[in-house]
Design a protein around this motif. Structure first.
Motif, PDB file in Angstrom:
ATOM      1  N   ASP A  75       0.834  -1.203   0.000  1.00 41.70           N
ATOM      2  CA  ASP A  75       0.000   0.000   0.000  1.00 41.70           C
ATOM      3  C   ASP A  75       0.867   1.251   0.000  1.00 41.70           C
ATOM      4  OD1 ASP A  75      -2.367  -1.377  -0.050  1.00 41.70           O
ATOM      5  OD2 ASP A  75      -2.601  -1.437   2.137  1.00 41.70           O
ATOM      6  N   THR A  76       1.993   1.161   0.693  1.00 39.38           N
ATOM      7  CA  THR A  76       2.936   2.290   0.715  1.00 39.38           C
ATOM      8  C   THR A  76       3.563   2.477  -0.659  1.00 39.38           C
ATOM      9  OG1 THR A  76       3.465   1.732   3.015  1.00 39.38           O
ATOM     10  CG2 THR A  76       4.917   3.297   1.905  1.00 39.38           C
ATOM     11  N   ILE A  77       3.984   1.379  -1.259  1.00 41.41           N
ATOM     12  CA  ILE A  77       4.675   1.433  -2.557  1.00 41.41           C
ATOM     13  C   ILE A  77       3.751   1.965  -3.663  1.00 41.41           C
ATOM     14  CG2 ILE A  77       5.889   0.086  -4.318  1.00 41.41           C
ATOM     15  CD1 ILE A  77       7.412   0.421  -1.683  1.00 41.41           C
ATOM     16  N   THR A  78       2.483   1.534  -3.644  1.00 37.20           N
ATOM     17  CA  THR A  78       1.566   1.935  -4.718  1.00 37.20           C
ATOM     18  C   THR A  78       1.243   3.437  -4.693  1.00 37.20           C
ATOM     19  OG1 THR A  78      -0.320   1.280  -3.318  1.00 37.20           O
ATOM     20  CG2 THR A  78       0.475  -0.325  -4.951  1.00 37.20           C
ATOM     21  N   GLY A  79       1.672   4.105  -3.649  1.00 42.77           N
ATOM     22  CA  GLY A  79       1.508   5.561  -3.624  1.00 42.77           C
ATOM     23  C   GLY A  79       2.475   6.274  -4.553  1.00 42.77           C
ATOM     24  N   TYR A  80       3.437   5.529  -5.083  1.00 50.28           N
ATOM     25  CA  TYR A  80       4.425   6.089  -6.018  1.00 50.28           C
ATOM     26  C   TYR A  80       4.080   5.641  -7.435  1.00 50.28           C
ATOM     27  CZ  TYR A  80       7.139   7.087  -1.812  1.00 50.28           C
ATOM     28  OH  TYR A  80       7.550   7.568  -0.593  1.00 50.28           O
ATOM     29  N   ARG A  81       3.847   6.604  -8.320  1.00 49.39           N
ATOM     30  CA  ARG A  81       3.358   6.285  -9.665  1.00 49.39           C
ATOM     31  C   ARG A  81       4.365   5.496 -10.510  1.00 49.39           C
ATOM     32  NH1 ARG A  81       1.142  11.539 -12.530  1.00 49.39           N
ATOM     33  NH2 ARG A  81       0.946   9.990 -14.182  1.00 49.39           N
ATOM     34  N   ASP A  82       5.631   5.778 -10.328  1.00 53.14           N
ATOM     35  CA  ASP A  82       6.641   5.236 -11.242  1.00 53.14           C
ATOM     36  C   ASP A  82       6.980   3.769 -11.014  1.00 53.14           C
ATOM     37  OD1 ASP A  82       6.776   7.700 -12.405  1.00 53.14           O
ATOM     38  OD2 ASP A  82       8.454   8.388 -11.165  1.00 53.14           O
ATOM     39  N   TYR A  83       6.249   3.120 -10.126  1.00 49.89           N
ATOM     40  CA  TYR A  83       6.591   1.714  -9.874  1.00 49.89           C
ATOM     41  C   TYR A  83       6.048   0.803 -10.987  1.00 49.89           C
ATOM     42  CZ  TYR A  83       1.932   0.169  -8.320  1.00 49.89           C
ATOM     43  OH  TYR A  83       0.600  -0.181  -8.262  1.00 49.89           O
ATOM     44  N   ILE A  84       5.185   1.343 -11.870  1.00 52.58           N
ATOM     45  CA  ILE A  84       4.657   0.568 -12.996  1.00 52.58           C
ATOM     46  C   ILE A  84       5.242   1.097 -14.294  1.00 52.58           C
ATOM     47  CG2 ILE A  84       2.583   0.093 -14.366  1.00 52.58           C
ATOM     48  CD1 ILE A  84       1.011  -0.141 -11.858  1.00 52.58           C
ATOM     49  N   LEU A  85       5.681   0.209 -15.155  1.00 51.30           N
ATOM     50  CA  LEU A  85       6.201   0.562 -16.477  1.00 51.30           C
ATOM     51  C   LEU A  85       5.197   0.115 -17.532  1.00 51.30           C
ATOM     52  CD1 LEU A  85       9.931  -0.589 -16.070  1.00 51.30           C
ATOM     53  CD2 LEU A  85       9.014   1.735 -15.898  1.00 51.30           C
ATOM     54  N   GLU A  86       4.878   1.004 -18.477  1.00 52.98           N
ATOM     55  CA  GLU A  86       3.945   0.675 -19.549  1.00 52.98           C
ATOM     56  C   GLU A  86       4.709   0.459 -20.852  1.00 52.98           C
ATOM     57  OE1 GLU A  86       1.197   3.839 -19.873  1.00 52.98           O
ATOM     58  OE2 GLU A  86       0.372   3.592 -17.861  1.00 52.98           O
ATOM     59  N   ASP A  87       4.219  -0.495 -21.636  1.00 50.19           N
ATOM     60  CA  ASP A  87       4.796  -0.687 -22.964  1.00 50.19           C
ATOM     61  C   ASP A  87       4.515   0.546 -23.818  1.00 50.19           C
ATOM     62  OD1 ASP A  87       5.677  -3.150 -22.298  1.00 50.19           O
ATOM     63  OD2 ASP A  87       3.974  -4.229 -23.178  1.00 50.19           O
ATOM     64  N   LYS A  88       5.478   0.982 -24.556  1.00 49.43           N
ATOM     65  CA  LYS A  88       5.329   2.173 -25.386  1.00 49.43           C
ATOM     66  C   LYS A  88       4.411   1.895 -26.572  1.00 49.43           C
ATOM     67  CE  LYS A  88       8.019   5.761 -27.682  1.00 49.43           C
ATOM     68  NZ  LYS A  88       9.370   6.211 -28.088  1.00 49.43           N
ATOM     69  N   GLN A  89       3.466   2.833 -26.803  1.00 51.11           N
ATOM     70  CA  GLN A  89       2.545   2.711 -27.932  1.00 51.11           C
ATOM     71  C   GLN A  89       3.055   3.521 -29.116  1.00 51.11           C
ATOM     72  OE1 GLN A  89      -0.603   1.209 -28.331  1.00 51.11           O
ATOM     73  NE2 GLN A  89      -0.263   0.065 -26.449  1.00 51.11           N
ATOM     74  N   GLU A  90       2.870   2.996 -30.300  1.00 56.98           N
ATOM     75  CA  GLU A  90       3.279   3.706 -31.511  1.00 56.98           C
ATOM     76  C   GLU A  90       2.104   4.518 -32.046  1.00 56.98           C
ATOM     77  OE1 GLU A  90       6.310   3.738 -32.710  1.00 56.98           O
ATOM     78  OE2 GLU A  90       7.036   2.337 -31.181  1.00 56.98           O
ATOM     79  N   TYR A  91       2.344   5.798 -32.368  1.00 59.28           N
ATOM     80  CA  TYR A  91       1.292   6.632 -32.947  1.00 59.28           C
ATOM     81  C   TYR A  91       1.933   7.762 -33.759  1.00 59.28           C
ATOM     82  CZ  TYR A  91       2.295   9.787 -29.044  1.00 59.28           C
ATOM     83  OH  TYR A  91       2.919  10.604 -28.150  1.00 59.28           O
ATOM     84  N   ASP A  92       1.145   8.317 -34.680  1.00 59.60           N
ATOM     85  CA  ASP A  92       1.623   9.346 -35.600  1.00 59.60           C
ATOM     86  C   ASP A  92       1.268  10.727 -35.030  1.00 59.60           C
ATOM     87  OD1 ASP A  92       2.208  11.079 -37.624  1.00 59.60           O
ATOM     88  OD2 ASP A  92       1.247   9.919 -39.205  1.00 59.60           O
ATOM     89  N   GLU A  93       2.261  11.505 -34.653  1.00 61.89           N
ATOM     90  CA  GLU A  93       2.027  12.806 -34.029  1.00 61.89           C
ATOM     91  C   GLU A  93       1.380  13.804 -34.991  1.00 61.89           C
ATOM     92  OE1 GLU A  93       5.541  14.367 -32.278  1.00 61.89           O
ATOM     93  OE2 GLU A  93       5.995  12.542 -31.142  1.00 61.89           O
ATOM     94  N   SER A  94       1.839  13.848 -36.223  1.00 62.96           N
ATOM     95  CA  SER A  94       1.301  14.814 -37.192  1.00 62.96           C
ATOM     96  C   SER A  94      -0.174  14.542 -37.468  1.00 62.96           C
ATOM     97  CB  SER A  94       2.100  14.773 -38.501  1.00 62.96           C
ATOM     98  OG  SER A  94       2.019  13.489 -39.103  1.00 62.96           O
ATOM     99  N   THR A  95      -0.532  13.253 -37.537  1.00 65.77           N
ATOM    100  CA  THR A  95      -1.936  12.899 -37.742  1.00 65.77           C
ATOM    101  C   THR A  95      -2.769  13.290 -36.529  1.00 65.77           C
ATOM    102  OG1 THR A  95      -1.244  11.009 -39.082  1.00 65.77           O
ATOM    103  CG2 THR A  95      -3.524  11.027 -38.338  1.00 65.77           C
ATOM    104  N   LEU A  96      -2.195  13.147 -35.350  1.00 66.99           N
ATOM    105  CA  LEU A  96      -2.880  13.550 -34.121  1.00 66.99           C
ATOM    106  C   LEU A  96      -3.231  15.032 -34.163  1.00 66.99           C
ATOM    107  CD1 LEU A  96      -3.785  13.325 -31.139  1.00 66.99           C
ATOM    108  CD2 LEU A  96      -1.377  13.659 -30.505  1.00 66.99           C
TER     109      LEU A  96
END
Length: 282
Positions: A102-123
């Motif tokens: 419960d203490t650890i989950t108070g820190y956001r950076d403990y989870i790593l997400e897989d990077k998503q690919e997307y087109d910035e110009s289209t966005l």
């Protein structure tokens, strides 16, 4: 051209769905909801909204059409360092309590997400199209409001002109009433015509509403100019309506004519209607 603060715009393609809703607000307020890996673009996207709109609350939602479920990984090294650091502080300062997940989950950076690919110009292109769609709706809604305001302003001008027509009649009525009242109090030989005339002039100056009526005309002219030539009109319109209302209140205090009082009530009603409309425009 008047633009309403209420509207909805959207744009979509094979990659993105962008939806933007705007509501009435005194200032410019923006709330954005998008995937965490797009947050780096939040400020540039906010700036696009600010470059095209002046007032309103904007709720923005951006989603990927084919967004794939992405994996989550625990940043074990980060969790280990956090735990060790907290444990050292607890031991050094004799802090009671338990360090757990419960203490650890108070820190956001403990989870790593897989990077998503997307087109910035289209966005950004899709976002601009959604803004254009929103602006089109706000302008369309604003045109209806503009017509209602124009009708109300013309009505105020008509009432103002009618009051102007009644002013000389009201003055003559007061003058006659004043003379009759003086004659009923003072005997004929003691009446000084010049003195009576002076008193009538003083009374006329105190009760004269021509200045207020002229200022109302001036404010109406300014309102028409703002509506026809400016894009951001809401705050100016509200200010000018307050000024008209102030002049109307002065007329109420000065005039005791029943017909003028009736017209003034009618004018205040029209002012209030326009002020309500002014709350809906940029």
């Amino acid at each position: 051209m008047i633009e309403s603060m209420t509207g909805y715009g959207s744009a979509t393609n094979d990659k993105y769905i962008v939806e933007i809703r705007s509501l009435n607000h005194r200032y410019l307020e923006i709330f954005m909801k998008m995937p965490p890996y797009m947050l780096q673009h939040e400020i540039p996207l906010r700036n696009l909204i600010k470059s095209r709109f002046e007032r309103g609350r904007f709720d923005v939602m951006i989603t990927l059409k084919d967004e794939k479920s992405f994996g989550l990984k625990i940043n074990r090294e980060y969790v280990r360092n956090v735990y060790i650091a907290l444990k050292q502080v607890q031991d050094e300062l004799s802090i009671p309590g338990q360090i757990d997940m419960d203490t650890i989950t108070g820190y956001r950076d403990y989870i790593l997400e897989d990077k998503q690919e997307y087109d910035e110009s289209t966005l950004f292109d899709t976002f601009q199209k959604a803004l254009s769609s929103l602006e089109e709706m706000r302008i369309k809604e604003g045109s209806f409001i503009e017509k209602d305001i124009a009708k109300g302003v013309d009505k105020i001008m008509d009432i103002n002109n009618e009051i102007k027509r009644l002013v000389p009649l009201d003055y003559e009525r007061k003058r006659t009433k004043f003379i009759e009242r003086i004659k009923s109090i003072v005997t004929g030989e003691l009446i000084d015509p010049n003195r009576i005339y002076q008193e009538i002039v003083i009374m006329g100056e105190k009760l004269d509403i021509s200045e207020e009526l002229s200022r109302i005309e001036s404010h109406i002219s300014q309102i028409k100019n703002v509506i026809n030539n400016e894009k951001v009109v809401g705050k100016k319109l509200d200010f000018l309506l307050q000024e008209i209302n102030r002049e109307v209140n002065t007329i109420v205090c000065k005039s005791a004519n029943d017909e003028i009082s009736r017209l003034v009530i009618e004018m205040k009603s029209e002012i209030e209607k326009i002020r309500e409309q002014a709350q809906n425009i940029q």
